[in-house]
Design an enzyme around this catalytic site. Structure first.
Site, mmCIF file in Angstrom:
data_model
loop_
_atom_site.group_PDB
_atom_site.id
_atom_site.type_symbol
_atom_site.label_atom_id
_atom_site.label_comp_id
_atom_site.label_asym_id
_atom_site.label_seq_id
_atom_site.Cartn_x
_atom_site.Cartn_y
_atom_site.Cartn_z
ATOM 1 C CG HIS A 1 -3.962 0.661 4.701
ATOM 2 N ND1 HIS A 1 -3.562 -0.194 3.696
ATOM 3 C CD2 HIS A 1 -4.884 1.498 4.137
ATOM 4 C CE1 HIS A 1 -4.213 0.096 2.577
ATOM 5 N NE2 HIS A 1 -5.009 1.120 2.819
ATOM 6 C CB CYS B 1 -0.952 -0.006 1.192
ATOM 7 S SG CYS B 1 -0.131 -0.219 2.788
#
Length: 790
Positions: free
Chosen positions: A305, A50
Site C-alpha cells: 500500500h 493508492c
C-alpha cells in the site's frame, strides 16, 4: 500496463475520448461527507489506485505545477462539454487533471474521485483494481502530459519544472582528453542496498570516480590506444523540483527471487547539492533544496500500500495535532479546576470581599451578609460544617485578617489588600500589572500552537484519510516494511507569493471557480435533503374531535383519513416546535392543546404519557418514526373522561360459555363473545359483570388457544387480583361456568378435570317418537351416569 495512458497516436485530441461506449457508474445516493478538521481533501481508492493517489497529491501540493496547469485555458485545451462534438479538439487528460485539482482544493468533500481521470487514461475496471509501481507511473504520466500539451503554451511544463542534466565524463590520463555524454533526467534513481542514506548514495554517484587501469583500460579516441582513464558523473543542470526514486526492490540471484530492501536509509529535510554539481562557483542558495513530499510503500515486493507525507507549502490545511488539542483541553480544564478551587476556598472569597471595601474594616456580621449576597448562600450553610463559625475562622488566620480592639470589626492586613490569586501550588501571586489605572488581565487564552516556521506543516494523505503529522515523524520512514520510496525536493529559492498563503482559490480559472461554487451549492442542498430524510420522522396526529370513547378505548368516529393527520418533522426539533406545527395545521383549534403518546391496541387507541417540556427534543423524549400522537384537551373526549397510562390499558378477552342444546343437557360447543376490560380491573369485578348470579371463572393456561384442555380455575382468593397481575392479555380465553355447571369442576384440584376428561356425550336415537319429538338427542353422560338418568 497502463491502458492507453501514453499512446502517441494523438488520441488525446478526441471527439469523444472520455467514456465513449461506457456505461456511467452508478452514483451513490448519499452525498459525500464534508471535509474533516484538516480542511484537506483525500482521494478515493478505486480498488488498487493508492499509488496514483499519492502521486496526484504530490503534484497538487507542488504549487508551481498546479498553477502552470491552471494557466492553460479553454482556448488551448478545449472544454469537456465539447468532447462529444465531432470536430472538437479536446485535450482530455489535462482538462480532467485541472478539474480534479479544483475539486481537491475547493469542493467540500472528504475525498474526491479519480474515475473521470482514469477513464481519460483509457483504463478499464481491471486496470483500476491492479496496483502498479508509482515510480513507473510518474514517468508515464509525465510523458502523457507532455504529449497532451503539444502545441500549447504548456508544451514545456514538465521540462520547465523537472528537467535536469547529468554529464558523464571520461578523462584520458595521457592526453587529458575529455569524452563526455549528457543524459536528461526527470527523476534520479539512487541505490539503497549497502548505502547509509541519500547523501552517501549521491556521493557515490557524482563524486567518486571509477578508474580504468591494469587489465581494464579505456580506448582513447584522441590517442587511438588503450589507456588509463577516470570516469565520473556530475549534475550539470539542476531542476526546480528534484524527484528521487529509491531502489528498494532488488533481485537475489542466488535465491532467484525479488526482495524489498528494508534497511535504514536516511535522507535530510534540507540538502546542499553543491558537492555533486559540475559548476560550484554559484551562491549556496542555488544548490539548496527542501523536502516537501515522501511517498511511502508499506508491504513487500509483490504487493502493498502507498501513502504520502506532504509539506503544505501554501498552508492550505488546518494543521493541528490531536495531542496538542488534547493538551490545550487539559490545560483549560486544569485552569477551570484551579479557578473552581479558588472560588470554593473561603479564604479567597473573604479576602475578595474585604478587598472591595473602601473602609479598612467592616463589622463581622456585615461580612457574613456580604458573603450571602456574593455567593447566594450563607456561611453557616456552605462553610460552617468544614471550617467552623465565621468569627472563629477569621481568628484562626491572624496573618491575613486584622480585628478591631473590640473584635466586632475585621479587615485585611496591608500586604493582603491586592486582589488575590492562587497558583496550582497554592502560593500567592502578585496581581496583574496596571496601566493608566486600568487592571490588565495577563491570563489570555493560549493561541493555537503552530510550527515554528511558516509552511512547515506536514500531513499524511492516505487515500481518503488526511491527518496532520510532525516533521520528525518522517524519520519513522527511514527503514522497515513501511518506508520511504520516492522523495520530492524543491529549491529553497522558490518563494510563494503572500496572497497564495492559505488561499486555495489562488490562480484557479474563473470557469472552474464557478463550477466548484455550483457543485458546493448542490452538495449543501443534497446534504440538507439527506439530513432531513435521515432525521425526519413521520408522526400520525389523531384529533380528539374525530374520536369517541367506547368500550374502554378510543375509536374514530369518522374514516381513518379524516381522523388522522400525518406530519413530517425533524427529530432534532423540540416539543415546542412540534406544538407550534400542530397549531399551524389546526387553525380552528381552541383552548389548551395536550399532546399524548398513543398506541393502537386490539381494543382501540389507548393514551400514555403526556409530552411535556417544550425545550426537549423529539429524539430526547423518544419519539420514533411512525409514532402516534393524540391531540386533545387532556381531560375528556366527547364528554367522557379518558383514563391514560399503562395501568389502564384495555384488554380484549374472549368469554366462552357452554352452549345449551336441550333442556337439562349441555352441548360440547362454546358460545364466544369478546369483552374489553381495563388491565387494572379486579377479577371480582369481572366475575360480577359476567356472572352476576354467581359462577366460576376458568383461564386457559395454554394461552389464547381455546381448544387446549389446560383450563385453570380462579380461586376465591384470586378475586382480589387484577386482570394484568393474573396474566390475562389480549386474546386470552376465559370460560364462565354458571352455578349449575359447577358439578363439572373439581375445585380442590383447581382444574376442570370432570368437564375436560370425564364427560362424554351420548347420542340417543328415539325409535318411539311422535311427530313433535326429535329423532336424535345429545345428552351429557359420564362413567358414573346411571341408565335411569339417561
Amino acid at each position: 500496463m497502463f491502458g492507453d495512458l501514453f499512446e502517441e497516436d494523438f488520441s488525446f485530441i478526441s471527439n469523444n475520448h472520455c467514456g465513449k461506449g461506457k456505461k456511467s457508474k452508478p452514483r451513490d445516493s448519499e452525498p459525500p461527507a464534508p471535509r474533516d478538521v484538516t480542511n484537506l481533501s483525500g482521494i478515493k481508492n478505486q480498488g488498487g489506485t493508492c499509488y496514483l493517489n499519492s502521486l496526484l497529491q504530490t503534484l497538487l501540493f507542488t504549487p508551481e505545477f498546479r498553477e502552470a496547469l491552471f494557466s492553460l485555458g479553454p482556448e488551448e485545451l478545449g472544454t469537456l462539454d465539447d468532447s462529444s462534438k465531432p470536430d472538437a479538439k479536446v485535450r482530455i487528460i489535462p482538462l480532467q487533471l485541472q478539474r480534479l485539482f479544483a475539486q481537491l482544493l475547493l469542493l467540500d468533500q472528504q475525498a474526491a474521485s479519480t474515475t473521470d481521470l482514469t477513464e481519460s487514461f483509457g483504463w478499464n475496471s481491471h486496470e483500476e483494481m491492479r496496483q502498479h509501481d508509482v515510480q513507473e507511473l510518474n514517468r508515464i504520466l509525465f510523458s502523457a502530459l507532455e504529449t497532451s500539451l503539444v502545441g500549447t503554451s504548456g508544451h514545456d511544463l514538465i521540462n520547465r519544472l523537472y528537467h535536469g542534466i547529468v554529464v558523464n565524463q571520461i578523462v584520458c590520463k595521457e592526453c587529458k582528453n575529455i569524452s563526455e555524454r549528457q543524459e536528461d533526467f526527470l527523476d534520479l534513481t539512487v541505490a539503497v542496498k549497502g548505502v547509509a542514506g541519500l547523501e552517501e548514495a549521491l556521493w557515490n554517484m557524482y563524486v567518486e570516480e571509477e578508474y580504468f587501469e591494469n587489465e581494464n583500460l579505456y580506448r582513447c579516441g584522441a590517442c587511438d590506444k588503450l589507456v588509463e582513464a577516470s570516469k565520473s558523473a556530475k549534475l550539470r543542470k539542476l531542476p526546480p523540483f528534484l524527484t528521487i526514486s529509491l531502489l528498494r526492490f532488488n533481485f537475489d540471484f542466488e535465491k532467484c527471487e525479488r526482495y524489498k530492501e528494508t534497511s535504514c536509509y536516511t535522507f535530510p529535510i534540507q540538502i546542499n547539492l553543491r558537492p555533486f554539481c559540475e559548476q560550484t562557483e554559484m551562491d549556496d542558495s542555488e544548490y539548496m533544496y527542501e523536502l516537501f513530499s515522501v511517498i511511502i510503500h508499506k508491504g513487500g515486493c509483490y504487493g502493498g500500500h502507498y501513502h504520502v507525507y506532504i509539506r503544505d507549502v501554501d498552508e492550505l490545511g488546518n494543521w493541528q495535532l490531536q495531542e496538542e488539542e488534547d493538551r490545550l483541553i487539559e490545560d483549560k480544564a486544569l485552569r477551570d479546576t484551579e479557578n473552581a478551587k479558588e472560588i470554593e476556598n473561603p479564604l479567597a472569597v473573604l479576602k475578595g470581599i474585604l478587598s472591595e471595601e473602601e473602609s479598612k474594616q467592616i463589622p463581622v456580621d456585615q461580612l457574613g451578609q456580604k458573603l450571602l449576597e456574593k455567593k447566594g448562600v450563607s456561611w453557616n450553610k456552605k462553610y460552617r460544617k468544614q471550617y467552623g463559625a465565621l468569627r472563629k475562622y477569621l481568628q484562626n488566620h491572624p496573618q491575613i485578617f486584622q480585628f478591631s480592639p473590640d473584635e466586632n470589626k475585621v479587615g485585611l492586613k496591608e500586604k493582603h489588600k491586592l486582589p488575590f490569586k492562587s497558583d496550582s501550588r497554592g502560593q500567592d501571586l502578585q496581581s496583574p500589572p496596571q496601566k493608566n489605572g486600568v487592571q490588565w488581565n495577563s491570563e489570555k487564552e493560549p493561541t493555537r500552537l503552530r510550527d515554528s516556521s511558516a509552511g512547515c506543516h506536514w500531513f499524511d494523505l492516505n487515500d481518503s484519510k488526511v491527518q496532520p503529522i510532525k516533521e520528525k515523524d518522517i524519520e519513522k520512514q527511514f527503514q522497515g516494511k513501511e518506508s520511504a520510496y520516492m522523495l520530492f525536493y524543491r529549491k529553497s529559492q522558490l518563494k510563494r507569493p503572500h496572497e497564495a498563503r492559505g488561499n486555495p482559490r489562488y490562480q484557479i480559472p474563473e470557469h472552474l471557480l464557478n463550477e466548484m461554487n455550483a457543485a458546493n451549492t448542490e452538495l449543501q442542498k443534497k446534504r440538507a435533503e439527506c439530513d432531513s430524510a435521515n432525521n425526519g420522522i413521520d408522526l400520525h396526529l389523531h384529533l380528539s374531535s374525530c374520536y369517541k370513547f367506547h368500550k374502554g378505548a378510543l375509536h374514530p368516529s369518522r374514516t381513518w383519513k379524516e381522523s388522522v393527520v400525518d406530519l413530517t418533522i425533524d427529530r432534532r426539533k423540540t416539543l415546542g416546535d412540534l406544538r407550534q406545527s400542530v397549531f399551524q395545521m389546526l387553525e380552528s383549534w381552541e383552548g389548551d392543546m395536550i399532546l399524548s403518546i398513543a398506541k393502537p391496541l386490539p381494543a382501540g387507541l389507548h393514551l400514555y404519557q403526556i409530552l411535556d417540556g417544550d425545550e426537549l427534543t423529539l429524539d430526547g423524549v423518544g419519539l420514533a418514526d411512525g409514532a402516534d400522537i393524540f391531540v386533545w384537551n387532556g381531560k375528556e373526549v366527547g364528554g367522557t373522561k379518558v383514563m391514560t397510562g399503562p395501568d389502564h390499558e384495555p384488554v380484549v378477552i374472549n368469554i366462552l360459555r357452554l352452549a345449551e342444546y336441550n333442556e337439562g343437557g349441555k352441548g360440547q360447543h362454546f358460545t364466544e363473545s369478546q369483552h374489553v376490560f381495563s388491565c387494572s380491573t379486579k377479577l371480582g369485578d369481572l366475575r360480577r359483570a359476567l356472572a352476576p348470579s354467581g359462577g366460576i371463572i376458568l383461564k386457559n393456561g395454554s394461552g389464547p388457544d381455546k381448544e387446549a384442555k389446560n383450563w385453570e380455575v380462579f380461586r376465591e382468593e384470586d378475586m382480589k387480583e387484577t386482570v394484568k397481575s393474573v396474566g390475562l392479555t389480549d386474546g386470552c380465553s376465559v370460560l364462565i361456568l354458571d352455578s349449575h355447571d359447577q358439578s363439572f369442576v373439581n375445585v380442590s384440584s383447581g382444574n376442570l378435570t370432570a368437564f375436560t376428561y370425564d364427560i362424554s356425550w351420548l347420542q340417543v336415537k328415539n325409535f318411539c317418537r311422535t311427530d313433535d319429538e326429535e329423532q336424535h338427542v345429545k345428552i351429557t353422560a359420564t362413567i358414573e351416569t346411571v341408565s335411569s338418568v339417561i
